[in-house]
Design a protein around this motif. Structure first.
Motif, short mmCIF file in Angstrom:
data_model
loop_
_atom_site.label_atom_id
_atom_site.label_comp_id
_atom_site.label_asym_id
_atom_site.label_seq_id
_atom_site.Cartn_x
_atom_site.Cartn_y
_atom_site.Cartn_z
N VAL A 220 -64.70 98.33 13.33
CA VAL A 220 -65.85 98.36 12.41
C VAL A 220 -67.12 98.27 13.25
CG1 VAL A 220 -67.07 97.07 10.60
CG2 VAL A 220 -64.58 97.33 10.47
N CYS A 221 -68.10 99.15 12.95
CA CYS A 221 -69.39 99.11 13.66
C CYS A 221 -70.50 98.95 12.64
CB CYS A 221 -69.64 100.40 14.43
SG CYS A 221 -68.37 100.83 15.61
N MET A 222 -71.31 97.93 12.82
CA MET A 222 -72.42 97.71 11.88
C MET A 222 -73.61 97.17 12.64
SD MET A 222 -72.31 95.58 8.32
CE MET A 222 -73.51 95.93 7.03
N MET A 223 -74.71 97.90 12.61
CA MET A 223 -75.91 97.45 13.32
C MET A 223 -76.56 96.30 12.56
SD MET A 223 -78.47 100.66 12.35
CE MET A 223 -78.81 100.96 14.03
N LEU A 224 -77.26 95.45 13.28
CA LEU A 224 -77.91 94.32 12.61
C LEU A 224 -79.30 94.71 12.09
CD1 LEU A 224 -78.10 91.43 11.70
CD2 LEU A 224 -78.40 90.71 14.05
N VAL A 225 -80.02 95.50 12.87
CA VAL A 225 -81.34 95.98 12.43
C VAL A 225 -81.41 97.48 12.71
CG1 VAL A 225 -83.82 95.93 12.89
CG2 VAL A 225 -82.54 93.79 12.77
N ASN A 226 -81.81 98.23 11.69
CA ASN A 226 -81.93 99.67 11.90
C ASN A 226 -83.21 100.00 12.67
OD1 ASN A 226 -83.09 102.48 10.66
ND2 ASN A 226 -80.89 102.52 11.07
N ASN A 227 -83.08 100.89 13.63
CA ASN A 227 -84.21 101.20 14.50
C ASN A 227 -85.31 102.00 13.81
OD1 ASN A 227 -81.69 102.80 14.82
ND2 ASN A 227 -83.07 104.28 15.76
N GLU A 228 -84.98 102.73 12.76
CA GLU A 228 -86.01 103.54 12.10
C GLU A 228 -86.72 102.76 10.99
OE1 GLU A 228 -84.97 107.59 11.07
OE2 GLU A 228 -83.40 107.59 12.57
N CYS B 195 -85.47 107.76 19.48
CA CYS B 195 -84.72 108.07 20.69
C CYS B 195 -84.49 109.56 20.83
CB CYS B 195 -83.38 107.34 20.68
SG CYS B 195 -83.58 105.59 21.04
N SER B 196 -84.74 110.33 19.77
CA SER B 196 -84.51 111.77 19.87
C SER B 196 -85.75 112.50 19.36
CB SER B 196 -83.29 112.16 19.03
OG SER B 196 -83.46 111.69 17.72
N SER B 197 -86.92 111.98 19.72
CA SER B 197 -88.12 112.55 19.11
C SER B 197 -88.39 113.98 19.56
CB SER B 197 -89.34 111.65 19.33
OG SER B 197 -89.28 111.03 20.56
N GLY B 198 -87.66 114.45 20.59
CA GLY B 198 -87.80 115.86 20.95
C GLY B 198 -87.06 116.77 19.98
N LYS B 199 -86.20 116.18 19.17
CA LYS B 199 -85.34 116.99 18.29
C LYS B 199 -86.01 117.25 16.95
CE LYS B 199 -81.40 114.81 18.11
NZ LYS B 199 -80.00 114.45 17.95
N ARG B 200 -85.65 118.35 16.30
CA ARG B 200 -86.27 118.69 15.03
C ARG B 200 -85.40 118.31 13.83
NH1 ARG B 200 -91.18 119.84 13.96
NH2 ARG B 200 -90.60 121.38 12.43
N ASP B 201 -84.24 117.75 14.08
CA ASP B 201 -83.37 117.38 12.96
C ASP B 201 -84.05 116.31 12.10
OD1 ASP B 201 -81.49 119.05 13.96
OD2 ASP B 201 -80.30 117.47 14.93
N PRO B 202 -83.91 116.42 10.77
CA PRO B 202 -84.46 115.33 9.95
C PRO B 202 -83.68 114.05 10.19
CG PRO B 202 -83.23 116.87 8.58
CD PRO B 202 -83.25 117.46 9.96
N SER B 203 -84.33 112.94 9.95
CA SER B 203 -83.71 111.64 10.21
C SER B 203 -82.42 111.46 9.41
CB SER B 203 -84.72 110.55 9.82
OG SER B 203 -84.05 109.40 9.37
N HIS B 204 -81.32 111.17 10.13
CA HIS B 204 -80.04 110.94 9.43
C HIS B 204 -80.09 109.67 8.60
CE1 HIS B 204 -79.52 108.35 12.96
NE2 HIS B 204 -78.53 107.74 12.33
N THR C 123 -71.57 102.20 9.63
CA THR C 123 -72.61 102.56 8.67
C THR C 123 -73.08 103.98 9.03
OG1 THR C 123 -74.62 101.94 9.86
CG2 THR C 123 -73.40 100.14 8.79
N ALA C 124 -73.60 104.66 8.01
CA ALA C 124 -74.09 106.02 8.25
C ALA C 124 -75.43 106.01 8.96
CB ALA C 124 -74.21 106.75 6.91
N ILE C 125 -75.98 104.81 9.17
CA ILE C 125 -77.33 104.72 9.75
C ILE C 125 -77.30 104.15 11.17
CG2 ILE C 125 -78.48 104.55 7.51
CD1 ILE C 125 -78.66 101.49 8.01
N GLU C 126 -76.12 104.14 11.78
CA GLU C 126 -76.03 103.66 13.16
C GLU C 126 -76.89 104.53 14.08
OE1 GLU C 126 -74.19 100.87 14.30
OE2 GLU C 126 -74.03 100.59 12.14
N HIS C 127 -77.23 103.97 15.21
CA HIS C 127 -77.94 104.74 16.25
C HIS C 127 -76.98 105.80 16.81
CE1 HIS C 127 -79.79 105.40 20.22
NE2 HIS C 127 -80.91 105.04 19.64
N PRO C 128 -77.51 106.93 17.32
CA PRO C 128 -76.63 107.94 17.93
C PRO C 128 -75.72 107.36 19.02
CG PRO C 128 -78.84 108.81 17.69
CD PRO C 128 -78.91 107.38 17.27
N ALA C 129 -76.13 106.26 19.65
CA ALA C 129 -75.30 105.65 20.70
C ALA C 129 -74.02 105.07 20.13
CB ALA C 129 -76.09 104.58 21.45
#
Ligand SMILES: Cc1ncc(COP(=O)(O)O)c(C=O)c1O
Length: 376
Positions: free
Chosen positions: A141-149, A316-325, A93-99
Motif C-alpha cells: 500500500v502506498c499513501m502520501m502524507l501531503v500532496n505536493n500540488e 516536478c514536471s513543469s516542462g510537461k504539458r500534461d494536465p495535472s493528474h 492513491t491516484a494522487i501520488e507523486h510520479p516517483a
C-alpha cells in the motif's frame, strides 16, 4: 524584482544548511568507510546526522537509510516490498507523486494489479476508500502524507493501522510533510517512509528512507555495502550534514496568514478563480487554484516575465504539458486542470509578495482575455 513562490518544488536553502554543507565539504575530507582518523571523522558526521533526523521524527537511528532523495527512497521501498511477489494487488492513491506512480506502473505492466484510489472533490483520499481497496491479494500500500500540488494532508494513520494488522508493507511518502506536519515514525508503524532534504531548506540530491526494524531492503544498485548493506555508494557527507542542519529551521505555519491573505484577495479580484481543496486540511504554505478559460502554462510564463516563480500542474514536471493528474483525479475536466497554478510560499515571502502576485495575476488574466477578444 524577483519573487520565489515555488517552495514545494524546492525550498531555498537555509543558512544553517549552507554552512553545514560548506564546512563538511571543506573539513570532512575522508571517506566514511575508511578506517583511519579521516574516515572516522566523516563517519561521525553521518552518525550524528542520522541521530538528529531519527530524533526529529521519533524513529530509531537504525531506521534511517540515507539516499539521494525522495525519488530514490520511494523506488527502494516499492522494489523491496514487491520483490518477494510474482503477482498481487498494489493499492495506492491516484494522487501520488510520479516517483511512486511510475515505478508502480512498471509493476502493472509486468502483471501486478495496481489499484489507484481517487480522492474526493477536496483532494482527500479517504481512509475508508483505501481500506475498501485492500484485499487478501494486496502486497503493498502506498499513501502520501501531503500532496505536493494541493498541500492536502491525507489520513494515513487509519490505513497504516490496517496494514500493520494485516502485515502489508506500507510506504508513506512524507516528502512534502516533513517540517510541515508532525511526523512520528514509531507511532505510524509503517514499513517505509520517504523524506527529502531540499523541501525543508536542505541541499538537493539527499534524502532518507525510514525503514521499520526487521524489514529487508532490496539494493537497487549493489556495491560496497554502505548504510549497513542497505544502500551502496559513498555517502553524500556534506549533503547529509546539510539535511540534518536544516531540520526545524523553517516555521512553515508562519506562512499561513500570507497564503490566506493571498487567497482572499485572489477570489475578490478575480471572482472566477477557484481555490482547490479550500475546505480540506492543508499545509500552511500551499495554494492551488484554477482560472477557468486560462492556460496555466501561458500564465506561468507571463508571471515569470514579471519575476514570479510559481508552478502550473505538477512542479516536478513543469516542462510537461500534461494536465495535472491530481486535479483530474479530483474530478476536474482537462481544461480546468490545465488552468491551474500552484503557489507555494517560501520563508522570506511577505504579504507584499502575495499582493503583488494577485496584481500580476489580474494583469495577466486581463491581457489574456483581451487577446482572446473577451472583455476583462
Ligand atoms: C511528494 C513527493 N514525493 C517525492 C518527490 C521527489 O523527491 P526528490 O526531488 O527528492 O527526488 C517529490 C518532489 O517534488 C514530492 O513532492
Amino acid at each position: 524584482m524577483k519573487r520565489y513562490l515555488d517552495c514545494n518544488a524546492t525550498c531555498p536553502p537555509v543558512r544553517a544548511a549552507l554552512d553545514a554543507v560548506a564546512q563538511t565539504a571543506a573539513e570532512a575530507v575522508g571517506n566514511p568507510s575508511s578506517l583511519h582518523w579521516a574516515g572516522r571523522a566523516a563517519r561521525r558526521i553521518i552518525d550524528d546526522a542520522r541521530d538528529r533526523i531519527a530524533d526529529y521524527i521519533d524513529a530509531e537511528s537504525g531506521s534511517v537509510v540515507f539516499t539521494s532523495g525522495g525519488t530514490e527512497s520511494n523506488n527502494i521501498a516499492i522494489h523491496s516490498a514487491i520483490a518477494p511477489h510474482r503477482s498481487g494487488r498494489i493499492v495506492c492513491t491516484a494522487i501520488e507523486h510520479p516517483a511512486v506512480l511510475q515505478p508502480l506502473q512498471r509493476f502493472a505492466e509486468s502483471g501486478f494489479e495496481v489499484v489507484r484510489v481517487r480522492p474526493d472533490h477536496n483532494g482527500v483520499v479517504s481512509a475508508a476508500s483505501m481500506l475498501a481497496a485492500i484485499n487478501d491479494q494486496t502486497c503493498m500500500v502506498c499513501m502520501m502524507l501531503v500532496n505536493n500540488e494541493s498541500g492536502v494532508i491525507q489520513p494515513v494513520s487509519e490505513v497504516a493501522l490496517r496494514c500493520r494488522e494485516q502485515n502489508i508493507p506500507m510506504l508513506v511518502d512524507a516528502v512534502q510533510a516533513l517540517g510541515k506536519v508532525a511526523l512520528d515514525f514509531r507511532q505510524l508503524d509503517v514499513d517505509f517512509m520517504s523524506l527529502s532534504a531540499h523541501k525543508i531548506g536542505g541541499p538537493k540530491g539527499v534524502g532518507a528512507l525510514l525503514v521499520r526494524r526487521g524489514v529487508k531492503l532490496l539494493e537497487l544498485a549493489p556495491g560496497g555495502g554502505q548504510e549497513r548493506g542497505r544502500r551502496s555508494g559513498t555517502e553524500n557527507v556534506p549533503g547529509i550534514a546539510g539535511f540534518a542542519a536544516a531540520l526545524g529551521e523553517i516555521d512553515f505555519s508562519a506562512l499561513a496568514p500570507i497564503r490566506d491573505a493571498f487567497e482572499q484577495q485572489l477570489v475578490t479580484q478575480i471572482p472566477e478563480a477557484r481555490i482547490i481543496a479550500a475546505e480540506a486540511p492543508r499545509t500552511a504554505n500551499t495554494s492551488l487554484f484554477v482560472l477557468p478559460g486560462m492556460d496555466g502554462e501561458t500564465l506561468l510564463m507571463q508571471l515569470d516575465l514579471a519575476g514570479f516563480a510559481v508552478a502550473s500542474g505538477s512542479a516536478c514536471s513543469s516542462g510537461k504539458r500534461d494536465p495535472s493528474h491530481v486535479l483530474l483525479a479530483m474530478g476536474l475536466n482537462e481544461s480546468l486542470a490545465r488552468s491551474s497554478i500552484r503557489v507555494s510560499f517560501a520563508p522570506g515571502n511577505s504579504l507584499a509578495d502575495a499582493e503583488a502576485l494577485v496584481a500580476a495575476l489580474v494583469q495577466s488574466r486581463n491581457r489574456l482575455k483581451g487577446m482572446a477578444g473577451l472583455t476583462a
